[in-house]
Design an enzyme around this catalytic site. Structure first.
Site, PDB file in Angstrom:
ATOM      1  CG  ASP A   1      -5.886  -2.962   3.761  1.00  0.00           C
ATOM      2  OD1 ASP A   1      -4.799  -2.678   4.294  1.00  0.00           O
ATOM      3  OD2 ASP A   1      -6.556  -2.142   3.097  1.00  0.00           O
ATOM      4  N   GLY A   2      -4.457  -4.372   6.785  1.00  0.00           N
ATOM      5  CA  GLY A   2      -4.342  -3.677   8.058  1.00  0.00           C
ATOM      6  C   GLY A   2      -3.498  -4.429   9.059  1.00  0.00           C
ATOM      7  N   GLY A   3      -2.354  -3.826   9.399  1.00  0.00           N
ATOM      8  CA  GLY A   3      -1.507  -4.414  10.439  1.00  0.00           C
ATOM      9  C   GLY A   3      -0.795  -5.690  10.031  1.00  0.00           C
TER      10      GLY A   3
ATOM     11  CG  ASP B   1      -5.048   2.397   1.199  1.00  0.00           C
ATOM     12  OD1 ASP B   1      -5.975   1.581   1.254  1.00  0.00           O
ATOM     13  OD2 ASP B   1      -3.862   2.092   1.444  1.00  0.00           O
TER      14      ASP B   1
ATOM     15  N   GLY C   1      -8.595   3.905   7.546  1.00  0.00           N
ATOM     16  CA  GLY C   1      -8.315   5.336   7.664  1.00  0.00           C
ATOM     17  C   GLY C   1      -6.850   5.662   7.864  1.00  0.00           C
TER      18      GLY C   1
ATOM     19  CB  SER D   1      -0.889   0.006   1.246  1.00  0.00           C
ATOM     20  OG  SER D   1      -1.323   1.320   1.507  1.00  0.00           O
TER      21      SER D   1
ATOM     22  N   GLY E   1      -2.582   4.113   8.212  1.00  0.00           N
ATOM     23  CA  GLY E   1      -1.593   3.050   8.185  1.00  0.00           C
ATOM     24  C   GLY E   1      -0.992   2.878   9.575  1.00  0.00           C
ATOM     25  N   GLY E   2      -0.297   1.794   9.773  1.00  0.00           N
ATOM     26  CA  GLY E   2       0.479   1.594  10.992  1.00  0.00           C
ATOM     27  C   GLY E   2      -0.315   1.217  12.240  1.00  0.00           C
TER      28      GLY E   2
ATOM     29  CG  MET F   1      -8.326   7.092   2.814  1.00  0.00           C
ATOM     30  SD  MET F   1      -7.518   7.127   4.424  1.00  0.00           S
ATOM     31  CE  MET F   1      -6.481   5.659   4.314  1.00  0.00           C
TER      32      MET F   1
ATOM     33  N   GLY G   1       1.330  -1.986   4.181  1.00  0.00           N
ATOM     34  CA  GLY G   1       1.717  -0.585   4.040  1.00  0.00           C
ATOM     35  C   GLY G   1       2.989  -0.295   4.796  1.00  0.00           C
ATOM     36  CB  SER G   2       3.577   0.737   8.307  1.00  0.00           C
ATOM     37  OG  SER G   2       2.757  -0.221   8.924  1.00  0.00           O
TER      38      SER G   2
ATOM     39  CG  MET H   1     -11.277  -3.135   5.855  1.00  0.00           C
ATOM     40  SD  MET H   1      -9.772  -2.705   4.947  1.00  0.00           S
ATOM     41  CE  MET H   1      -8.909  -1.668   6.144  1.00  0.00           C
TER      42      MET H   1
ATOM     43  CG  HIS I   1      -9.090   0.034   0.249  1.00  0.00           C
ATOM     44  ND1 HIS I   1      -8.433  -0.159   1.438  1.00  0.00           N
ATOM     45  CD2 HIS I   1     -10.414  -0.051   0.542  1.00  0.00           C
ATOM     46  CE1 HIS I   1      -9.329  -0.354   2.408  1.00  0.00           C
ATOM     47  NE2 HIS I   1     -10.534  -0.276   1.892  1.00  0.00           N
TER      48      HIS I   1
ATOM     49  CG  HIS J   1      -3.992  -1.680  -1.259  1.00  0.00           C
ATOM     50  ND1 HIS J   1      -5.099  -2.499  -1.402  1.00  0.00           N
ATOM     51  CD2 HIS J   1      -4.293  -0.830  -0.249  1.00  0.00           C
ATOM     52  CE1 HIS J   1      -6.019  -2.163  -0.510  1.00  0.00           C
ATOM     53  NE2 HIS J   1      -5.560  -1.136   0.201  1.00  0.00           N
TER      54      HIS J   1
ATOM     55  CG  MET K   1     -11.180   3.212   2.895  1.00  0.00           C
ATOM     56  SD  MET K   1      -9.559   3.204   3.657  1.00  0.00           S
ATOM     57  CE  MET K   1      -8.545   3.140   2.193  1.00  0.00           C
TER      58      MET K   1
END
Ligand code: DX5
Ligand code: ZN
Length: 228
Positions: A178-180, A38, A145, A11, A147-148, A40, A200-201, A140, A69, A36, A71
């Site tokens: 997606d996420g973490g 994002d 909303g 991402s 990253g990280g 928003m 992402g991160s 999700m 993605h 990816h 949002m």
């Protein structure tokens, strides 16, 4: 564990935007399967990121598929622009549109792949009726909303349920998370049935190079059999 090849979708949300073109190229060289992006809107989620103009700028920098993605509330207002900017797949949120079935179908009709995302608080039963309309289901594993954020541990069971749901429907749709996602939980989510991991991160950070980060993720995924 089967032999399916799990994909990694970096991402760009955590990338260095001042040198976005280079960061995109680095991800591709490091073996990313897809990019990816994002989007928003400041309404569906508080932050505002970027839109079709940035997609258009990235398009000539990579041959990787671009997945958007969204949002964004009422995402259908932006499908044409995103398609013209070079999007290959558009993922909309179940929570963001009143006409999920229609919108998912419209994305396909425009020649793109269609994806649907569900927030951590949203039941999988809300997307059951659109499974035949989608090419990707995104679970999700953080609230969208930012990253990280830390991975929500209870998501592992939800991923398993999503896998069962797709298999039962004999769907060929990919299951994405997606996420973490980090090297230390990648095997867990793959073992639960994920086909594609957004990172992402874990990919874009100050500690390791994109190349090293991707190698760590890839080797974590390869350890999946050990969890068996
Ligand atoms: C969050 C975004 C993610 C984000 C993930 O709303 O949808 O794609 O970039 O970032 P990490 O991998 O750092 O959790
Ligand atoms: Zn995302």
């Amino acid at each position: 564990m089967d032999n399916r090849r799990v994909k990694i979708a970096p991402s760009i949300l955590s990338a260095d935007f001042a040198r976005l073109g280079e960061q995109v190229a680095e991800a591709e060289q490091a073996g990313a399967d897809c990019l990816h992006i994002d989007v928003m809107d400041g309404q569906f989620v508080p932050p505002i990121t970027f839109g079709p103009v940035v997609v258009e700028a990235i398009r000539p920098k990579t041959s990787l598929p671009l997945e958007i993605h969204m949002m964004v509330v009422e995402p259908e207002n932006h499908f044409h622009q995103l398609r013209d900017a070079g999007a290959d797949r558009i993922i909309i949120h179940q929570e963001a549109t009143a006409h999920l079935h229609l919108s998912a179908g419209q994305i396909r009709d425009m020649g793109m792949e269609s994806g649907v995302a569900v927030n951590p608080g949203t039941s999988l039963s809300t997307v059951e009726e659109v499974i035949s309309e989608i090419d990707l289901l995104l679970v999700m594993t953080v609230n969208p909303g930012w990253g990280g954020q830390p991975f929500i541990a209870s998501s592992v069971r939800k991923i398993s349920r999503a896998r069962a749901c797709l298999d039962e429907a004999k769907s060929k749709a990919m299951l994405e998370v997606d996420g973490g996602i980090k090297a230390d939980n990648a095997a867990l989510v793959v073992n639960a049935g994920a086909d594609q991991l957004v990172a992402g991160s874990a990919v874009y950070n100050d500690n390791v190079s994109v190349f090293e980060a991707m190698a760590q993720l890839r080797s974590a995924i390869c350890r999946v059999g050990d969890l068996g």
